[in-house]
Design an enzyme around this catalytic site. Structure first.
Site, PDB file in Angstrom:
ATOM      1  N   GLY A   1     -12.808  -3.950   2.181  1.00  0.00           N
ATOM      2  CA  GLY A   1     -13.726  -3.377   2.075  1.00  0.00           C
ATOM      3  C   GLY A   1     -14.526  -2.620   0.971  1.00  0.00           C
TER       4      GLY A   1
ATOM      5  NE  ARG B   1      -4.248  -1.504   2.205  1.00  0.00           N
ATOM      6  CZ  ARG B   1      -5.593  -1.634   2.796  1.00  0.00           C
ATOM      7  NH1 ARG B   1      -5.411  -1.074   4.159  1.00  0.00           N
ATOM      8  NH2 ARG B   1      -6.749  -2.517   2.142  1.00  0.00           N
TER       9      ARG B   1
ATOM     10  N   GLY C   1      -8.166  -8.954   0.185  1.00  0.00           N
ATOM     11  CA  GLY C   1      -6.830  -9.476   0.707  1.00  0.00           C
ATOM     12  C   GLY C   1      -6.853 -11.251   0.204  1.00  0.00           C
TER      13      GLY C   1
ATOM     14  CE  LYS D   1     -19.922 -16.939   8.461  1.00  0.00           C
ATOM     15  NZ  LYS D   1     -19.431 -16.504   9.444  1.00  0.00           N
TER      16      LYS D   1
HETATM   17  C1  3PG Z   1      -8.547  -1.190   5.181  1.00  0.00           C
HETATM   18  O1  3PG Z   1      -7.225  -2.060   5.383  1.00  0.00           O
HETATM   19  O2  3PG Z   1      -9.246  -2.150   4.453  1.00  0.00           O
HETATM   20  C2  3PG Z   1      -8.531   0.298   5.288  1.00  0.00           C
HETATM   21  O3  3PG Z   1      -8.344   0.965   5.408  1.00  0.00           O
HETATM   22  C3  3PG Z   1     -10.000   0.452   6.219  1.00  0.00           C
HETATM   23  O4  3PG Z   1      -9.868   0.104   7.707  1.00  0.00           O
HETATM   24  P1  3PG Z   1     -11.064  -0.341   8.698  1.00  0.00           P
HETATM   25  O5  3PG Z   1     -11.550  -1.202   8.133  1.00  0.00           O
HETATM   26  O6  3PG Z   1     -10.050  -0.027   9.780  1.00  0.00           O
HETATM   27  O7  3PG Z   1     -11.870   0.845   8.104  1.00  0.00           O
END
Ligand code: 3PG
Ligand code: MG
Length: 424
Positions: A397, A55, A374, A217
């Site tokens: 996310g 990142r 991931g 899931k």
């Molecule tokens: C992530 O790693 O997906 C982002 O940096 C967001 O982090 P968070 O899920 O803790 O908000």
């Protein structure tokens, strides 16, 4: 309607999010200016050092370009979820050290606070072309609350705001949302690349287009599956969530991970897919074992013959052959989530084979491939093929929210700022 709501409506466009409102940093005069760059430095730290710098490397071009143009670059970031309480494990300090290592010819300073006197003095002392990294934004509860006062304190440190943290764009937090209404706001190079690549793959892909969604899931990806069946020509469902779909088809799934409570949801998704002319593709054979354990004895069986006391742990060879054949017939693929219990050997084999195949077809110019999440990125890295794909997102996310058809608060904030500038 408030002024902000009106601007949001413009930025939202008639149907989808109007990304043309988002302004890139190219051509902006930043010389001598204090430029706040929001980066996603939420990276793994082990023993006080950065364990995976992906990142950081991906945001480097934006930081370097701004510094070379004579900006005083001030980087804002979060790490972990400290919830207002500083801890040694969540300090951004090791990331600043890594950034210095990655840009040896640039002065990179670490400022151990976020707002207040020390941050003010530290950032004021910057010379054009230098970089400062501030401490973890989440040491202040105002960050996650999208607190306008906290956003104001951050904005006071800069003249221009650049968001290059697409992977945090699904959070309506002060440093990505409220702040964009206080300073001229631009998208960094990575942010632009992410929204362009994902926007094209989802909104106007070259067809036929296939999505492959895996993972444990159904319950965590209902919106993703629902949105995708209305947009894709084929949706491959893999991993644990495929088991719930097989159960919905009345198949024996043994002791596999599955969600009987979501069988109805799976049926709804299949019905919607049919109405939307999207073909749902499920496994035709599986790798099964008696237990999920490293090197557990395993065998292959057709989906109709899973024993009642065995569990499904990976896609079988016929499923992979089916996927390979289908991949050669599509132009674009969007991939999120593993096909099996990826983290336990040898049940990652199907996911790794898929990574290799997508990479090969992309290298040969036959496929446009976009992947994120991931486990998916780990699989590509294990095979050493990340660079072969058309685009690999840094987001987990945020990537899923985007696939689910959501408008990400931070992207909306940039579009709102752009719409405001255009209206002036
Ligand atoms: C992530 O790693 O997906 C982002 O940096 C967001 O982090 P968070 O899920 O803790 O908000
Ligand atoms: Mg996360």
């Amino acid at each position: 309607m408030t002024e902000l709501a009106a601007l949001a409506a413009i930025a939202n466009g008639a149907g989808g999010l109007d990304l043309s409102c988002v302004k890139p940093i190219d051509g902006v005069d930043v010389a001598g200016k204090r430029v706040l760059v929001r980066a996603d430095f939420n990276v793994p730290i082990e023993g006080g050092v950065v364990a995976d710098a992906t990142r950081i490397s991906r945001v480097l071009p934006t930081i370097a370009q701004l510094a070379q143009a004579g900006a005083k670059v001030i980087v804002l970031a979060h790490l972990g979820r400290p919830k207002g309480v500083p801890t040694p494990e969540t300090s951004v300090r090791p990331v600043a050290a890594k950034l210095q290592e990655l840009m040896p010819d640039t002065v990179v300073r670490f400022i151990p606070t976020v707002i207040g006197e020390e941050a003010k003095r530290g950032t004021e002392a910057l010379k054009p072309g230098e970089v400062a990294v501030l401490e973890n934004l989440r040491y202040h509860t105002g960050e996650e609350k999208n607190d306008p006062e906290f956003a104001k304190a951050l904005a006071a440190l800069g003249d221009i705001y650049v968001n290059d943290a697409f992977s945090s764009a699904h959070r309506a937090h002060a440093s990505v949302d409220a702040i964009a209404d206080l300073l001229p706001a631009y998208a960094g190079l990575l942010m632009m690349a992410e929204i362009t690549a994902l926007g094209e793959a989802l909104e106007k892909p070259e067809r036929p287009v296939m999505a492959i969604v895996g993972g444990a899931k159904v319950s965590t990806k209902i919106e993703v599956l629902t949105n995708l069946v209305t947009r894709m020509d084929q949706l491959v469902v893999g991993g644990g969530m495929a088991t719930t779909f097989l159960l919905a088809q009345g198949k024996e799934v043994g002791t596999s991970l599955c969600e009987p409570d979501f069988v109805a949801t799976a049926k709804d998704i299949m019905a919607l897919a049919e109405r939307s002319s999207c073909e749902i593709v499920l496994p035709v054979d599986e790798v099964v074992a008696m237990k999920l354990e490293e090197n557990a004895e395993s065998w292959i069986c057709p989906v109709d013959e899973v024993p009642a006391d065995a569990m499904i742990l990976d896609a079988g060879p016929a499923s992979l052959a089916n996927l390979t054949r289908r991949l050669s017939g599509v132009r674009t693929v969007l991939w999120n989530g593993p096909l099996g219990a990826f983290e336990v050997k040898p049940f990652g084999a199907g996911t790794l084979a898929l990574a290799r195949e997508i990479a090969r077809l992309t290298r040969e110019g036959k496929l446009i491939s976009v992947a994120g999440g991931g486990d998916t990125v780990r699989a590509l890295n294990v095979e050493g093929v990340s660079d072969d794909l058309t685009y690999v997102s840094t987001a987990g996310g945020a990537f899923l929210e985007w696939l689910g058809g959501h408008k990400l608060p931070a992207v909306l904030a940039l579009a709102r700022s752009g719409a405001r500038a255009a209206a002036q």
